[in-house]
Scaffold this motif. Sequence first.
Motif, PDB file in Angstrom:
ATOM      1  N   ASP A   1       0.828  -1.206   0.000  1.00  0.00           N
ATOM      2  CA  ASP A   1       0.000   0.000   0.000  1.00  0.00           C
ATOM      3  C   ASP A   1       0.865   1.260   0.000  1.00  0.00           C
ATOM      4  O   ASP A   1       0.554   2.238  -0.687  1.00  0.00           O
ATOM      5  CB  ASP A   1      -0.916   0.040   1.232  1.00  0.00           C
TER       6      ASP A   1
ATOM      7  N   ARG B   1      -8.822   6.037   1.423  1.00  0.00           N
ATOM      8  CA  ARG B   1      -8.842   4.659   1.942  1.00  0.00           C
ATOM      9  C   ARG B   1      -9.780   4.530   3.137  1.00  0.00           C
ATOM     10  O   ARG B   1     -10.276   3.442   3.419  1.00  0.00           O
ATOM     11  CB  ARG B   1      -7.431   4.221   2.327  1.00  0.00           C
TER      12      ARG B   1
ATOM     13  N   PRO C   1     -12.434   2.889   0.162  1.00  0.00           N
ATOM     14  CA  PRO C   1     -11.193   2.120   0.006  1.00  0.00           C
ATOM     15  C   PRO C   1     -11.043   1.416  -1.345  1.00  0.00           C
ATOM     16  O   PRO C   1      -9.954   1.428  -1.923  1.00  0.00           O
ATOM     17  CB  PRO C   1     -11.237   1.116   1.157  1.00  0.00           C
ATOM     18  N   ASN C   2     -12.104   0.816  -1.857  1.00  0.00           N
ATOM     19  CA  ASN C   2     -11.971   0.094  -3.129  1.00  0.00           C
ATOM     20  C   ASN C   2     -11.701   1.043  -4.295  1.00  0.00           C
ATOM     21  O   ASN C   2     -10.820   0.792  -5.123  1.00  0.00           O
ATOM     22  CB  ASN C   2     -13.207  -0.766  -3.397  1.00  0.00           C
ATOM     23  N   LEU C   3     -12.441   2.129  -4.363  1.00  0.00           N
ATOM     24  CA  LEU C   3     -12.222   3.116  -5.418  1.00  0.00           C
ATOM     25  C   LEU C   3     -10.816   3.720  -5.295  1.00  0.00           C
ATOM     26  O   LEU C   3     -10.120   3.897  -6.304  1.00  0.00           O
ATOM     27  CB  LEU C   3     -13.283   4.214  -5.351  1.00  0.00           C
ATOM     28  N   THR C   4     -10.398   4.023  -4.088  1.00  0.00           N
ATOM     29  CA  THR C   4      -9.079   4.615  -3.887  1.00  0.00           C
ATOM     30  C   THR C   4      -7.976   3.646  -4.303  1.00  0.00           C
ATOM     31  O   THR C   4      -6.995   4.057  -4.927  1.00  0.00           O
ATOM     32  CB  THR C   4      -8.898   5.050  -2.420  1.00  0.00           C
ATOM     33  N   ARG C   5      -8.125   2.375  -3.976  1.00  0.00           N
ATOM     34  CA  ARG C   5      -7.131   1.388  -4.419  1.00  0.00           C
ATOM     35  C   ARG C   5      -7.062   1.329  -5.944  1.00  0.00           C
ATOM     36  O   ARG C   5      -5.986   1.236  -6.529  1.00  0.00           O
ATOM     37  CB  ARG C   5      -7.448   0.006  -3.852  1.00  0.00           C
ATOM     38  N   LEU C   6      -8.221   1.354  -6.589  1.00  0.00           N
ATOM     39  CA  LEU C   6      -8.267   1.328  -8.051  1.00  0.00           C
ATOM     40  C   LEU C   6      -7.561   2.554  -8.640  1.00  0.00           C
ATOM     41  O   LEU C   6      -6.724   2.434  -9.534  1.00  0.00           O
ATOM     42  CB  LEU C   6      -9.718   1.269  -8.536  1.00  0.00           C
TER      43      LEU C   6
END
Length: 183
Positions: free
Chosen positions: A71, A147, A151-156
């Motif tokens: 991360d 995050r 969190p999912n959108l930010t990881r993408l």
Amino acid sequence: MRTPEAPSTARENAERAVDAVQDEADTYRNGEDRPLGGYAVLMSVYLTTVGTLGAVAARRGRAMPRPDAGDLVVTALASHKVSRIVSKAAVTSPVRAPFTKFDGPGGPAEVMEQPRKSSRIRHAVGELLACPFCLDLWTVTAMVFGRVYAPNLTRLVAGSFAALTGADFLHLAYAKAQQIAEG
């Protein structure tokens, strides 16, 4: 009736405090044009935003992320790319234009700009928007709170910008290898 020896009024005390702050700022500047008031406004905006987002997250019981090494690497690469795009890309110059002025071409697809100095805030914002190192703090902070809240959108998004950073370095390495091959 007030005598000359009477205690100062609140207004006089405030004026003395303002003068003292101005004297300190002038001493710090050492003859250079440093927008300390503008910096103070930007710091206040940053700290207020971080404090508000943190307080809302805590009040809503949102868990704080515990980033692992992967991360951290993705966040670093993505922040590098986002801050570079915002601060240097030719296509994002309309965002910076109210606060900077064109100074010349920069690296590949990049421009060099100088902050406008018509006001302390405009100067400080211009410095922030034209400096990828300065923007890194803001972009990392956005990704950290991303995050927390998405969190999912930010990881993408972070993964995409991290991959773009890698692609940029591959373009530069390829161009260098091409130069070497051509002699």
